[in-house]
Design a protein around this motif. Structure first.
Motif: not given
Length: 150
Positions: A57-58, A63-65
């Motif tokens: 997960i990044g 800034g969206e997952t």
């Protein structure tokens, strides 16, 4: 009085069994990482199921997952392709292990170092299944960040 002693004995035995199972789960994860650090792809395969799933997960630049899935073969190729003179270490900081029968979950915060320099931190979540008396990793998902790593 006998029933109280029986209950205490039964509780003690089940507690000891749960502790040894948690230790077996921890040992599976530790052995996987020993193989990982040795860049030994054959040994790493000993600790995972044939259908293991690996995800990270990044965030993207906005800034969206993002959830990124990697095949185990691609993961192994990436590990063995690291130059032998480039040291790397994933330091597991803690183990929070939960077990129900033949299923276990382990939550392991970590710090990752590359060439002896801090790279990033995060948390690994491992799902394991006990098959034929042996714990096997069936799912790994992790987070990665550079801030908030105290």
């Amino acid at each position: 009085m006998k029933s109280i002693l029986y209950f205490i004995l039964l509780f003690s035995i089940s507690t000891l069994h749960a502790q040894s199972e948690a230790e077996n789960v921890k040992n599976t994860i530790d052995s996987f990482f020993e193989s990982f650090h040795a860049q030994d792809s054959l040994a790493m395969k000993e600790f995972v199921s044939t259908n293991v799933i690996i995800q990270s997960i990044g965030e993207d630049q906005q800034g969206e997952t993002l959830v990124h899935k990697t095949s185990f073969s691609k993961f192994l190729k990436g590990i063995v392709s690291i130059p032998k003179d480039a040291s790397f270490k994933e330091e597991l900081l803690d183990y929070q292990i939960s077990i129900d029968g033949n299923m276990a979950n382990a939550w392991t915060p970590y710090k990752f170092y590359f060439k002896d320099n801090f790279s990033h931190c995060g948390v690994n979540s491992f799902q394991l299944v006990k098959i034929d008396g042996k714990w096997q990793i069936i799912y790994i998902i992790d987070t990665r960040r550079k801030e908030g790593c105290n």
